[in-house]
Scaffold this motif. Structure first.
Motif, PDB file in Angstrom:
ATOM      1  N   GLY A 145      63.384  29.644  33.538  1.00 54.11           N
ATOM      2  CA  GLY A 145      62.147  29.971  32.441  1.00 54.11           C
ATOM      3  C   GLY A 145      61.232  28.029  32.597  1.00 54.11           C
ATOM      4  O   GLY A 145      60.257  28.245  32.288  1.00 54.11           O
ATOM      5  N   THR A 146      62.242  27.072  32.252  1.00 59.29           N
ATOM      6  CA  THR A 146      62.010  25.669  31.565  1.00 59.29           C
ATOM      7  C   THR A 146      61.056  25.708  33.310  1.00 59.29           C
ATOM      8  O   THR A 146      60.003  25.282  33.438  1.00 59.29           O
ATOM      9  CB  THR A 146      62.424  24.887  31.540  1.00 59.29           C
ATOM     10  OG1 THR A 146      63.257  25.255  29.904  1.00 59.29           O
ATOM     11  CG2 THR A 146      62.140  23.848  31.277  1.00 59.29           C
ATOM     12  N   GLN A 160      58.042  28.146  33.537  1.00 58.35           N
ATOM     13  CA  GLN A 160      56.367  26.949  33.249  1.00 58.35           C
ATOM     14  C   GLN A 160      56.207  26.318  32.996  1.00 58.35           C
ATOM     15  O   GLN A 160      54.520  25.626  33.326  1.00 58.35           O
ATOM     16  CB  GLN A 160      57.388  27.505  31.612  1.00 58.35           C
ATOM     17  CG  GLN A 160      56.940  28.183  31.117  1.00 58.35           C
ATOM     18  CD  GLN A 160      57.885  28.412  29.320  1.00 58.35           C
ATOM     19  OE1 GLN A 160      57.181  28.500  28.596  1.00 58.35           O
ATOM     20  NE2 GLN A 160      59.631  28.569  29.461  1.00 58.35           N
ATOM     21  N   ASP A 161      56.742  25.005  33.283  1.00 57.04           N
ATOM     22  CA  ASP A 161      56.253  24.053  33.820  1.00 57.04           C
ATOM     23  C   ASP A 161      55.721  24.375  35.154  1.00 57.04           C
ATOM     24  O   ASP A 161      54.226  23.074  35.985  1.00 57.04           O
ATOM     25  CB  ASP A 161      57.530  22.798  34.767  1.00 57.04           C
ATOM     26  CG  ASP A 161      58.082  22.385  33.340  1.00 57.04           C
ATOM     27  OD1 ASP A 161      57.472  22.439  31.874  1.00 57.04           O
ATOM     28  OD2 ASP A 161      58.845  21.473  33.043  1.00 57.04           O
ATOM     29  N   VAL A 191      54.210  26.579  36.754  1.00 52.80           N
ATOM     30  CA  VAL A 191      52.624  27.170  35.479  1.00 52.80           C
ATOM     31  C   VAL A 191      51.962  25.819  35.608  1.00 52.80           C
ATOM     32  O   VAL A 191      50.764  26.168  35.630  1.00 52.80           O
ATOM     33  CB  VAL A 191      52.689  28.582  34.905  1.00 52.80           C
ATOM     34  CG1 VAL A 191      51.339  29.369  34.546  1.00 52.80           C
ATOM     35  CG2 VAL A 191      53.516  29.552  35.852  1.00 52.80           C
ATOM     36  N   ARG A 192      52.329  24.927  34.754  1.00 53.04           N
ATOM     37  CA  ARG A 192      51.339  23.878  33.975  1.00 53.04           C
ATOM     38  C   ARG A 192      51.161  23.277  34.636  1.00 53.04           C
ATOM     39  O   ARG A 192      49.566  22.962  34.638  1.00 53.04           O
ATOM     40  CB  ARG A 192      52.079  23.574  33.039  1.00 53.04           C
ATOM     41  CG  ARG A 192      51.764  24.412  31.417  1.00 53.04           C
ATOM     42  CD  ARG A 192      52.191  23.479  30.075  1.00 53.04           C
ATOM     43  NE  ARG A 192      53.769  22.693  30.065  1.00 53.04           N
ATOM     44  CZ  ARG A 192      54.452  23.916  30.136  1.00 53.04           C
ATOM     45  NH1 ARG A 192      54.386  24.650  29.485  1.00 53.04           N
ATOM     46  NH2 ARG A 192      56.022  23.314  30.165  1.00 53.04           N
ATOM     47  N   CYS A 208      52.019  35.562  36.659  1.00 54.62           N
ATOM     48  CA  CYS A 208      53.084  36.316  36.573  1.00 54.62           C
ATOM     49  C   CYS A 208      53.472  37.378  36.067  1.00 54.62           C
ATOM     50  O   CYS A 208      52.729  37.862  35.096  1.00 54.62           O
ATOM     51  CB  CYS A 208      53.890  34.969  35.381  1.00 54.62           C
ATOM     52  SG  CYS A 208      53.926  33.188  35.931  1.00 54.62           S
ATOM     53  N   LEU A 230      59.360  35.705  30.105  1.00 57.03           N
ATOM     54  CA  LEU A 230      59.627  34.063  29.500  1.00 57.03           C
ATOM     55  C   LEU A 230      58.630  34.405  28.398  1.00 57.03           C
ATOM     56  O   LEU A 230      58.037  35.267  28.030  1.00 57.03           O
ATOM     57  CB  LEU A 230      58.923  33.526  30.792  1.00 57.03           C
ATOM     58  CG  LEU A 230      59.428  33.212  32.047  1.00 57.03           C
ATOM     59  CD1 LEU A 230      57.434  33.282  33.162  1.00 57.03           C
ATOM     60  CD2 LEU A 230      60.879  32.399  32.070  1.00 57.03           C
ATOM     61  N   ASN A 261      56.072  32.741  25.319  1.00 55.26           N
ATOM     62  CA  ASN A 261      54.717  32.980  25.782  1.00 55.26           C
ATOM     63  C   ASN A 261      53.603  33.496  26.274  1.00 55.26           C
ATOM     64  O   ASN A 261      52.742  32.941  26.920  1.00 55.26           O
ATOM     65  CB  ASN A 261      53.858  31.542  25.375  1.00 55.26           C
ATOM     66  CG  ASN A 261      54.953  30.291  24.824  1.00 55.26           C
ATOM     67  OD1 ASN A 261      54.952  30.504  23.338  1.00 55.26           O
ATOM     68  ND2 ASN A 261      55.747  28.780  25.539  1.00 55.26           N
ATOM     69  N   LEU A 319      54.081  35.038  29.072  1.00 55.10           N
ATOM     70  CA  LEU A 319      53.408  33.716  30.056  1.00 55.10           C
ATOM     71  C   LEU A 319      53.098  35.065  31.296  1.00 55.10           C
ATOM     72  O   LEU A 319      52.269  35.187  32.372  1.00 55.10           O
ATOM     73  CB  LEU A 319      54.637  33.141  30.800  1.00 55.10           C
ATOM     74  CG  LEU A 319      54.051  32.455  31.351  1.00 55.10           C
ATOM     75  CD1 LEU A 319      52.725  31.575  31.376  1.00 55.10           C
ATOM     76  CD2 LEU A 319      55.448  31.285  32.535  1.00 55.10           C
ATOM     77  N   GLU A 320      53.783  36.440  31.100  1.00 53.59           N
ATOM     78  CA  GLU A 320      54.106  37.993  32.147  1.00 53.59           C
ATOM     79  C   GLU A 320      52.690  38.348  31.791  1.00 53.59           C
ATOM     80  O   GLU A 320      53.147  39.050  30.954  1.00 53.59           O
ATOM     81  CB  GLU A 320      54.541  37.626  32.555  1.00 53.59           C
ATOM     82  CG  GLU A 320      56.438  37.032  32.806  1.00 53.59           C
ATOM     83  CD  GLU A 320      57.664  37.077  32.367  1.00 53.59           C
ATOM     84  OE1 GLU A 320      58.376  37.227  33.943  1.00 53.59           O
ATOM     85  OE2 GLU A 320      58.119  37.545  31.773  1.00 53.59           O
TER      86      GLU A 320
END
Length: 183
Positions: free
Chosen positions: A91-92, A95-96, A98-99, A107, A148, A150, A152-153
């Motif tokens: 996950g981390t 997320q990194d 994508v950011r 996602c 994931l 927040n 995100l998906e």
């Protein structure tokens, strides 16, 4: 901005879900419909084939998936990262990634029940794999709605056909409006 990856025109697509949920089929279908210039960064290939590594927290494949996706994006490829990619382990990194991506990122989580996972698994053509991976293995690996954080998906459930899922991802990611580059 340090750590940025890709460009405004590249697309990053992450497809996650349990074993036999259709992730690899979706990735292959995206490439088939889109054409060249779409890199598939498959967890199974990098973890099991390249590194021959077990899936565990902090494993080397997590960084290799990240590096491979970033390299492809930085070289102008659109990227599909696909795999089980458990949220607590990957996950981390996801997320990194994508950011850091400058282009459009989408996602998806393929939400398939355990019973449907077993049914789909039984349709695989590789007899040796079917002998090695049993429904008990699938049960051990299965995690219900391993999303994931927040939101995100986008969750795609088992009622979505393979063709519908591929078309949806092409449209939502904008790949349906991007011409492929013949490399």
């Amino acid at each position: 901005m340090p750590g940025v990856v890709g460009n405004e025109d590249t697309r990053l697509i992450v497809v996650r879900g349990n074993s036999a949920s259709g992730k690899s089929s979706v990735a292959a279908g995206l490439r088939e419909r889109f054409g060249r210039n779409l890199a598939i960064v498959g967890q199974d290939n990098l973890r099991r084939t390249v590194l021959r590594e077990r899936d565990r927290p902090g494993a080397a494949n997590i960084g290799l998936i990240d590096l491979t996706a970033r390299y492809a994006l930085d070289n102008g490829f659109h990227v599909v990262v696909e795999g089980i990619l458990y949220a607590d382990r990957y996950g981390t990194m996801l997320q990194d990634l994508v950011r850091a991506h400058r282009g459009a990122s989408r996602c998806y989580y393929l939400d398939v029940s355990y019973a449907e996972t077993v049914r789909r698994h039984a349709t695989k053509a590789d007899a040796e794999y079917l002998e090695q991976v049993t429904p008990d293995h699938l049960r051990d690996w299965y995690r219900e709605k391993d999303l994931l954080p927040n939101a995100l998906e986008t969750v795609i459930d088992a009622t979505s056909t393979l063709d519908d899922t591929i078309q949806r991802i092409l449209c939502e990611s904008g790949l349906d409006k991007v011409p492929p580059i013949d490399r």
